[in-house]
Structure formats: structure tokens, C-alpha cells
Design a protein around this motif. Sequence first.
Motif, short mmCIF file in Angstrom:
data_model
loop_
_atom_site.label_atom_id
_atom_site.label_comp_id
_atom_site.label_asym_id
_atom_site.label_seq_id
_atom_site.Cartn_x
_atom_site.Cartn_y
_atom_site.Cartn_z
N ARG A 145 45.30 37.13 42.11
CA ARG A 145 43.90 37.57 42.24
C ARG A 145 43.83 39.05 41.91
O ARG A 145 44.41 39.89 42.62
CB ARG A 145 43.37 37.28 43.64
CG ARG A 145 43.47 35.80 44.02
CD ARG A 145 43.10 35.58 45.47
NE ARG A 145 41.69 35.84 45.72
CZ ARG A 145 41.16 35.91 46.95
NH1 ARG A 145 41.94 35.75 48.01
NH2 ARG A 145 39.88 36.16 47.11
N HIS A 147 40.93 40.88 41.35
CA HIS A 147 39.71 41.59 41.76
C HIS A 147 38.99 40.78 42.83
O HIS A 147 39.26 39.60 43.02
CB HIS A 147 38.78 41.82 40.56
CG HIS A 147 38.10 40.57 40.08
ND1 HIS A 147 38.75 39.57 39.42
CD2 HIS A 147 36.80 40.16 40.18
CE1 HIS A 147 37.90 38.60 39.11
NE2 HIS A 147 36.71 38.94 39.57
N ALA A 149 35.74 38.93 44.14
CA ALA A 149 34.57 38.27 43.58
C ALA A 149 33.41 38.22 44.55
O ALA A 149 32.31 37.79 44.19
CB ALA A 149 34.93 36.84 43.15
N TYR A 154 35.28 42.99 49.87
CA TYR A 154 35.61 44.18 49.08
C TYR A 154 35.18 45.44 49.82
O TYR A 154 35.93 46.42 49.89
CB TYR A 154 34.92 44.11 47.72
CG TYR A 154 35.10 45.37 46.88
CD1 TYR A 154 36.27 45.59 46.17
CD2 TYR A 154 34.10 46.34 46.83
CE1 TYR A 154 36.45 46.75 45.42
CE2 TYR A 154 34.27 47.50 46.08
CZ TYR A 154 35.45 47.70 45.37
OH TYR A 154 35.62 48.85 44.64
N HIS A 274 30.92 46.39 41.24
CA HIS A 274 30.60 45.87 39.92
C HIS A 274 31.54 46.40 38.85
O HIS A 274 31.89 45.68 37.91
CB HIS A 274 29.14 46.20 39.57
CG HIS A 274 28.15 45.38 40.32
ND1 HIS A 274 26.94 45.88 40.76
CD2 HIS A 274 28.19 44.09 40.72
CE1 HIS A 274 26.28 44.93 41.39
NE2 HIS A 274 27.01 43.84 41.38
N VAL A 277 34.72 44.37 39.01
CA VAL A 277 34.52 43.03 38.44
C VAL A 277 34.58 43.11 36.92
O VAL A 277 35.28 42.33 36.27
CB VAL A 277 33.19 42.42 38.91
CG1 VAL A 277 32.90 41.13 38.13
CG2 VAL A 277 33.20 42.12 40.39
N ARG A 281 36.99 41.37 34.27
CA ARG A 281 36.36 40.34 33.46
C ARG A 281 35.37 40.99 32.48
O ARG A 281 34.15 40.90 32.67
CB ARG A 281 35.63 39.32 34.35
CG ARG A 281 36.52 38.59 35.34
CD ARG A 281 37.46 37.62 34.63
NE ARG A 281 38.26 36.88 35.61
CZ ARG A 281 39.42 37.29 36.10
NH1 ARG A 281 39.93 38.46 35.70
NH2 ARG A 281 40.09 36.56 36.98
N TYR A 289 29.43 35.01 34.59
CA TYR A 289 30.64 35.17 35.39
C TYR A 289 31.00 33.83 36.04
O TYR A 289 32.16 33.46 36.08
CB TYR A 289 30.38 36.24 36.46
CG TYR A 289 31.53 36.51 37.39
CD1 TYR A 289 32.63 37.26 36.97
CD2 TYR A 289 31.51 36.01 38.69
CE1 TYR A 289 33.70 37.50 37.84
CE2 TYR A 289 32.56 36.26 39.56
CZ TYR A 289 33.66 37.00 39.12
OH TYR A 289 34.71 37.24 39.98
N ARG A 290 29.99 33.14 36.52
CA ARG A 290 30.16 31.78 37.03
C ARG A 290 29.05 30.93 36.43
O ARG A 290 27.89 31.03 36.82
CB ARG A 290 30.05 31.75 38.56
CG ARG A 290 31.21 32.40 39.30
CD ARG A 290 30.99 32.32 40.78
NE ARG A 290 32.14 32.79 41.53
CZ ARG A 290 32.07 33.60 42.58
NH1 ARG A 290 30.90 34.03 43.01
NH2 ARG A 290 33.16 33.98 43.23
N TRP A 377 23.81 38.54 39.40
CA TRP A 377 23.69 38.28 40.84
C TRP A 377 22.34 37.63 41.13
O TRP A 377 22.26 36.63 41.85
CB TRP A 377 23.83 39.60 41.60
CG TRP A 377 23.92 39.46 43.09
CD1 TRP A 377 25.06 39.36 43.83
CD2 TRP A 377 22.83 39.41 44.02
NE1 TRP A 377 24.75 39.25 45.18
CE2 TRP A 377 23.39 39.28 45.33
CE3 TRP A 377 21.44 39.47 43.89
CZ2 TRP A 377 22.61 39.21 46.47
CZ3 TRP A 377 20.66 39.40 45.04
CH2 TRP A 377 21.24 39.27 46.31
N THR A 383 28.06 37.06 41.25
CA THR A 383 28.87 37.07 42.46
C THR A 383 28.10 36.72 43.73
O THR A 383 28.67 36.75 44.82
CB THR A 383 29.52 38.46 42.65
OG1 THR A 383 28.49 39.45 42.81
CG2 THR A 383 30.40 38.82 41.46
#
Length: 459
Positions: A145, A147, A149, A154, A274, A277, A281, A289-290, A377, A383
Motif C-alpha cells: 500500500r 498511499h 485512500a 491519513y 490529495h 493520492v 496514481r 480513481y474508483r 470526491w 476517495t
Amino acid sequence: MTVAVVLFTSDLRIHDHPPLHAALAAADEVVPLFVLDDAVEAAGFGAPNRRAFLADCLRDLDAGLRERGGRLVVREGDVVAETGRIVAETGATTLHMAAGVSSFAQRREERLREALGSTGCRLSVHDAVITAVAPGVVVPSGADRDHFAVFTPYFRRWSEEGLRRPFHAPRTVRVPEGPASAGLPARDGVRGISPGLAEGGETEGRRLFTAWHRNGLASYEELHDDLAGDATSRLSPHLHFGTLSPAEVVHRARDAGGPGAEAFVRQVCWRDFHHQVLAARPGAAHSDYRSRQDRWRTGRKAEEETAAWKEGRTGYPVVDAAMRQLLHEGWMHNRGRLLAASFLAKTLYVDWRAGARHFLDLLVDGDVANNQLNWQWVAGTGTDSRPNRVLNPVTQAKRYDPDGTYVRRWVPELSGIAGAAVHEPWKLSGEERARYDYPEPLVGLAEGLSRFKEARGLD
């Protein structure tokens, strides 16, 4: 005489500048260099508001260096080629610069390292210049891992990380006489800027932060979402251009202490979040992102609705107020950004990239990491742990602009409607409505929510 070059990018300041500090400590003379990079324009990131603000920043940086016996050397063209010419002209042995996180910044660093490899000039890249904590320093447990997410864990780890102490501005900067400089750009040479665009430069950034630290920080937690109160720091353009140091503002906020300072530091952490992230990525600047397998609306009607959204003519007063503030100032209140973005991506169900691109065309603080990932977001492709949340613009307006002051400020055609009634002009009688030149809502909120749920396969 030993010579070092400091390549300024998004760090246009003299106070707390690790690359400049390191260069001055190790070399007899330093070349402070900024390259007006052709690639920025070619990539479509040379928005007028940011170009005008940048001109302010460069002029102020040059003035600050001249007060210390130096000057800013400005070149135009390809950043690698122009930097190489400076190195060759001066015999510099080290090039210092701040680390970046975007794919553009990463490619720039790779190209510089490759170009300098045969010259005998070493590239020294400094972390925690553009962010308070460098990407990759705070990572989750587990070797696979790279970073975080999710923001909350965080933030906990970030808060435990010791920040470096800020450097003072140098007293003297000795610059070799040889390197020629192009003329400094000027704000009045930029066309198409927003009429209410704020002033740029480190001097203005430090003045603004000092005043807000004294008069606004303590009440930030209570008032930062108040649309009419305009109680945010308005420091985002200065953090974007690096006229303020994120590490320094965090230290000064923590020194003040209190709930307002804690809330402000949390927002600085969101910025770092951010950046880490995007560093991990880079594709998230343009790809989900997702992915939620969204089938975004396209076609003429969607294009017409997007155009109305850009112009502040959606028929929802708080959304229109936010979009008109963006047009006028090149900046938008943080709560307004959430509402405007949610309306486009969730109510109109238009691809978040269309909104992100429009924001980047106008925002003076238009930052790829924060702009694109905040948009994701809100759109539910980033995220956010609740990707299907939809912000109701009427409910939000009544909560964060209860008297309608913000709306009446930016939507003057509704100024005759008193109090919270301004948020729902469609509820006025037919005769009353006829008095106001304001459009009907593009879509009913129930219809928009139903469309979104159906597209995402929600009950």
C-alpha cells in the motif's frame, strides 16, 4: 566561484524555501530561475486568471530578490532546454528544485535528470516545499500500500508527523552577472481575466495570512461554511503558487491553537492528502480513481444544461450564485464548490471531467491534485467513503446561507426577494415570479435524484 541554480516552479517565495536555502548554503552564487514553459500553454493549463496571478508573483519574487542584492532570471520556452542553457552559461554544479506530484511534474524531473546527466550538474529535488508533508512519507501499514485512500486515517498519521521548522528568508542572494533574463510578465498584458481577481505575490500572501491569522483563524471552525460571511482564509491561490509555505502556515496555526486553528490545519491536510493520492496514481487527473461504471449523460440537452450551469443560469439560486462568483473572482467559496459540483455531477448527471475542466479554466487556485480529486470526491468516483451522497442545493442553501445574503449578492435579479424565500423562487405566485428575470430550474430535484439512482443501480 561555485554556482547553483534554483528552478522555481510552484514555490514562488523567499521565506521558508528549502531549495533556495540549500543552494545559498552550498554555493558562492545562485541563479534564481523561472521558465515560462511552453508546455503549460500547449497542455491547456495557461488559464488567464492564473497567468495574471503568476505575473504578480514573479514581479514580487524579483522585487524580494533585488532587496537582497539578487534578481530573478526569467526565460521562455522549454523548461529543460532553458535550464540547460543556464547551467552551461554559468558552469553551475547543482540544480535545486521542489518536488512535484503531477505526471507533468514527474516527467519534468525525469527530463531534467536525463539532460543534466552528462553536464556534471547534479539535480537536487527537495520534498515538503509544495506540501507540508511530502507524498510517500505517511503511508498505510502493509508493503503493498503506497498511499492512503481514505482521509481520516491519513489525517491521524499526518498529524503525528513532525514538520520541519521553517527557514527564514535569506539576507543576501548573490547572482552571477552573466545570465540574461526575459522581461517580467505583467498582469495588464493578460486578456480575459476575471474582473474581481485577487492580487498575487508573496508580499500580498503574507499580508493576507497575517491579517486572517489575527482576525479570522479563531472563528474558522464556526464560520468557514458560512457562504455570506466569507470567513474562509482565501489563501488557496497563494498555496497553489507557493507564495506561502504550507509548513509555515501549519506551524503558525498550531502555535495559535484552538478549534479554529485545528479546523484550518485539517484543511491544509486535505490538500496534502490529495497530493499524495495523485503522486501515487497520476492517472486520477483524468480517469476515475474508483470507477462506478457511470454512463454520463451526453447529447445536446446535456450540453445545453452544462452551458447554463457555467453561466449561472440553472434556476437554483445558490448554485448560480457560486458559478457567478467563479466568473467574477476566479475563485469560489469552498461550500459553493461542493454544491456546484454536486449539482452538475449528481443532479444533471454530467461527467465530472466537464466540470473540472471548467473550474481549471477559471480558478486562480486551479490545482490538478485538488481540483480533480475534489471533483471526483463529489462525483463519487474518488476517495469519498459515501460515493452516492447527493447534496440538495435548497437544503444546503438554507443551512449555509439562511438569510439569502450570498444569493442576493451574486444573483441581483433576485435581490427583491427577502430572506430564505430567495432560495426557492419557483414557489412565488405567478404574478410575483413575473417580476424577476430568472430561469426555471433545469430539472426538478426529485427527477435528478431518480435519474442518478437509476444510472447507478440504486434502490
